[in-house]
Scaffold this motif. Sequence first.
Motif, mmCIF file in Angstrom:
data_model
loop_
_atom_site.group_PDB
_atom_site.id
_atom_site.type_symbol
_atom_site.label_atom_id
_atom_site.label_comp_id
_atom_site.label_asym_id
_atom_site.label_seq_id
_atom_site.Cartn_x
_atom_site.Cartn_y
_atom_site.Cartn_z
ATOM 1 N N ALA A 38 -1.921 7.775 -17.855
ATOM 2 C CA ALA A 38 -1.630 6.622 -16.863
ATOM 3 C C ALA A 38 -0.402 7.742 -15.757
ATOM 4 O O ALA A 38 -0.866 7.916 -14.493
ATOM 5 C CB ALA A 38 -1.382 5.504 -16.835
ATOM 6 N N THR A 39 0.394 8.406 -16.166
ATOM 7 C CA THR A 39 1.604 8.888 -15.969
ATOM 8 C C THR A 39 0.868 9.928 -14.646
ATOM 9 O O THR A 39 1.210 10.858 -13.709
ATOM 10 C CB THR A 39 2.381 9.439 -16.919
ATOM 11 N N LEU A 40 0.017 11.157 -16.051
ATOM 12 C CA LEU A 40 -0.120 12.216 -15.437
ATOM 13 C C LEU A 40 -1.685 12.178 -14.300
ATOM 14 O O LEU A 40 -1.324 13.031 -13.289
ATOM 15 C CB LEU A 40 -1.079 13.015 -16.539
ATOM 16 N N ALA A 41 -2.163 11.418 -14.422
ATOM 17 C CA ALA A 41 -3.188 10.417 -13.536
ATOM 18 C C ALA A 41 -2.403 11.015 -12.375
ATOM 19 O O ALA A 41 -3.286 11.192 -11.130
ATOM 20 C CB ALA A 41 -4.247 9.625 -13.912
ATOM 21 N N ALA A 42 -1.614 9.654 -12.374
ATOM 22 C CA ALA A 42 -0.579 8.983 -10.936
ATOM 23 C C ALA A 42 0.145 10.573 -10.510
ATOM 24 O O ALA A 42 -0.010 10.894 -8.915
ATOM 25 C CB ALA A 42 0.592 8.301 -11.649
ATOM 26 N N LEU A 43 0.209 11.483 -10.876
ATOM 27 C CA LEU A 43 0.899 12.298 -10.711
ATOM 28 C C LEU A 43 -0.664 13.394 -10.456
ATOM 29 O O LEU A 43 0.595 14.109 -8.442
ATOM 30 C CB LEU A 43 2.211 12.735 -11.302
ATOM 31 N N LEU A 44 -1.142 13.513 -10.310
ATOM 32 C CA LEU A 44 -2.427 14.334 -9.682
ATOM 33 C C LEU A 44 -2.381 13.462 -8.890
ATOM 34 O O LEU A 44 -3.155 14.413 -7.520
ATOM 35 C CB LEU A 44 -3.261 15.054 -11.251
ATOM 36 N N ALA A 45 -3.331 12.783 -8.816
ATOM 37 C CA ALA A 45 -3.666 11.697 -7.223
ATOM 38 C C ALA A 45 -2.663 11.999 -6.359
ATOM 39 O O ALA A 45 -3.122 12.311 -5.049
ATOM 40 C CB ALA A 45 -3.477 9.979 -8.088
ATOM 41 N N SER A 46 -1.355 12.525 -6.323
ATOM 42 C CA SER A 46 -0.422 12.016 -5.347
ATOM 43 C C SER A 46 -0.118 13.788 -5.468
ATOM 44 O O SER A 46 -0.092 13.954 -3.936
ATOM 45 C CB SER A 46 1.433 11.889 -6.464
ATOM 46 N N ALA A 49 -8.731 0.090 -4.537
ATOM 47 C CA ALA A 49 -8.171 1.103 -3.279
ATOM 48 C C ALA A 49 -8.439 1.991 -3.648
ATOM 49 O O ALA A 49 -9.003 3.431 -2.990
ATOM 50 C CB ALA A 49 -6.408 0.756 -3.495
ATOM 51 N N ALA A 50 -8.592 2.971 -4.938
ATOM 52 C CA ALA A 50 -9.474 3.921 -5.133
ATOM 53 C C ALA A 50 -11.203 4.043 -5.126
ATOM 54 O O ALA A 50 -12.054 4.653 -4.316
ATOM 55 C CB ALA A 50 -9.166 4.314 -6.608
ATOM 56 N N GLY A 51 -11.571 2.616 -5.249
ATOM 57 C CA GLY A 51 -13.552 2.954 -5.046
ATOM 58 C C GLY A 51 -12.992 2.893 -3.858
ATOM 59 O O GLY A 51 -14.166 3.335 -3.498
ATOM 60 N N LEU A 52 -12.520 1.988 -2.873
ATOM 61 C CA LEU A 52 -12.933 1.508 -1.347
ATOM 62 C C LEU A 52 -12.816 3.483 -0.469
ATOM 63 O O LEU A 52 -12.869 3.234 0.296
ATOM 64 C CB LEU A 52 -12.012 0.998 -0.763
ATOM 65 N N GLY A 53 -11.340 4.069 -1.320
ATOM 66 C CA GLY A 53 -11.206 5.173 -0.765
ATOM 67 C C GLY A 53 -12.841 5.936 -1.012
ATOM 68 O O GLY A 53 -12.536 7.021 -0.145
ATOM 69 N N LEU A 54 -13.265 6.426 -2.381
ATOM 70 C CA LEU A 54 -13.886 7.377 -1.710
ATOM 71 C C LEU A 54 -15.969 6.667 -1.698
ATOM 72 O O LEU A 54 -15.797 7.683 -1.457
ATOM 73 C CB LEU A 54 -14.378 6.927 -4.062
ATOM 74 N N ALA A 55 -15.635 5.458 -1.489
ATOM 75 C CA ALA A 55 -16.227 4.881 -1.010
ATOM 76 C C ALA A 55 -16.969 5.306 0.914
ATOM 77 O O ALA A 55 -17.229 4.998 1.722
ATOM 78 C CB ALA A 55 -17.321 3.961 -1.574
ATOM 79 N N MET A 62 -6.364 8.588 -9.106
ATOM 80 C CA MET A 62 -5.734 7.179 -8.909
ATOM 81 C C MET A 62 -6.532 6.011 -9.090
ATOM 82 O O MET A 62 -5.949 5.113 -9.964
ATOM 83 C CB MET A 62 -5.871 6.590 -7.176
ATOM 84 N N ALA A 63 -8.037 6.522 -9.480
ATOM 85 C CA ALA A 63 -8.768 5.807 -10.640
ATOM 86 C C ALA A 63 -8.625 5.609 -12.039
ATOM 87 O O ALA A 63 -8.336 4.476 -12.182
ATOM 88 C CB ALA A 63 -10.053 5.851 -10.173
ATOM 89 N N VAL A 64 -8.678 6.646 -12.641
ATOM 90 C CA VAL A 64 -7.931 6.454 -13.937
ATOM 91 C C VAL A 64 -6.132 6.042 -14.110
ATOM 92 O O VAL A 64 -6.166 4.903 -15.276
ATOM 93 C CB VAL A 64 -7.919 8.176 -14.422
ATOM 94 N N PHE A 65 -5.716 6.164 -13.340
ATOM 95 C CA PHE A 65 -4.361 5.863 -13.206
ATOM 96 C C PHE A 65 -3.936 4.282 -13.646
ATOM 97 O O PHE A 65 -4.126 3.238 -14.213
ATOM 98 C CB PHE A 65 -3.980 5.667 -12.543
#
Length: 238
Positions: free
Chosen positions: A143-151, A72-78, A95-98
């Motif tokens: 993963a926890t911090l990446a999800a929070l940053l993405a949101s 999903a993150a890859g398609l979002g970026l592309a 999101m991709a890092v998560f």
Amino acid sequence: MPYSNTTTPHWDYRDGRVAAVVAAVVYSLWAVEIILPVGPGVAAGALADPDSGFGQFLDSAYRTAAILVVLAAGLGLALGARRPRRWLTVSWWSMAVFGAASLAASLLPGRCVVATDAACTVESVVEGVRGATAVQPVLAVVATLAALLASAALTWDRRRAGERAWVVLAVITLAQAVAAAVVLVLAALVFASSGDGSPGVALGLAERAHLVTVALWLLATGVVPGQWKRARTRHAVS
């Protein structure tokens, strides 16, 4: 598949939306224990026995969800929206890092059904659980911090874009921040106390609460349309 006028299948931004929504559903599968007697229950603390059929099912399911998140993150970026771009790019990469951290953690041995649960991974390491390594808590925290940053980045992007859904996203981000803080604080306490040999009810509740907020973030990412649709270029008429 989109672009049905060709014989070659092509990825479409809608595939990314579906991947995010399905990942949200998968991250919510632990709730089956509320309906069916398949898990130890909230009172037992642990989400599921890793050696049980339900535990192995969840482990495989979460690994699949991590792959869907990366997709999903890859398609979002592309293929996602181009404007506004900066914070949306931050959200997609986070999101991709998560997803990548979740996938990597799920491939490592250990007793934690949710490989990105920081408190559980720390407890496994300090108690010397067979197969547990110091890499697992690091991946869990990332993963926890990446999800929070993405949101948070998605919320700010939607606010700048003037999309009314940013309010819902802000509530989800706040809830995720609280749940992540609780999990990380519990992880620090477990590390300081060197564990007690039991997953504990507090750890189990924190784990479930964080999974709920992660699922809500992924659901919102897939449902809110603004970050996926590309704005059409309009030429001004002089």
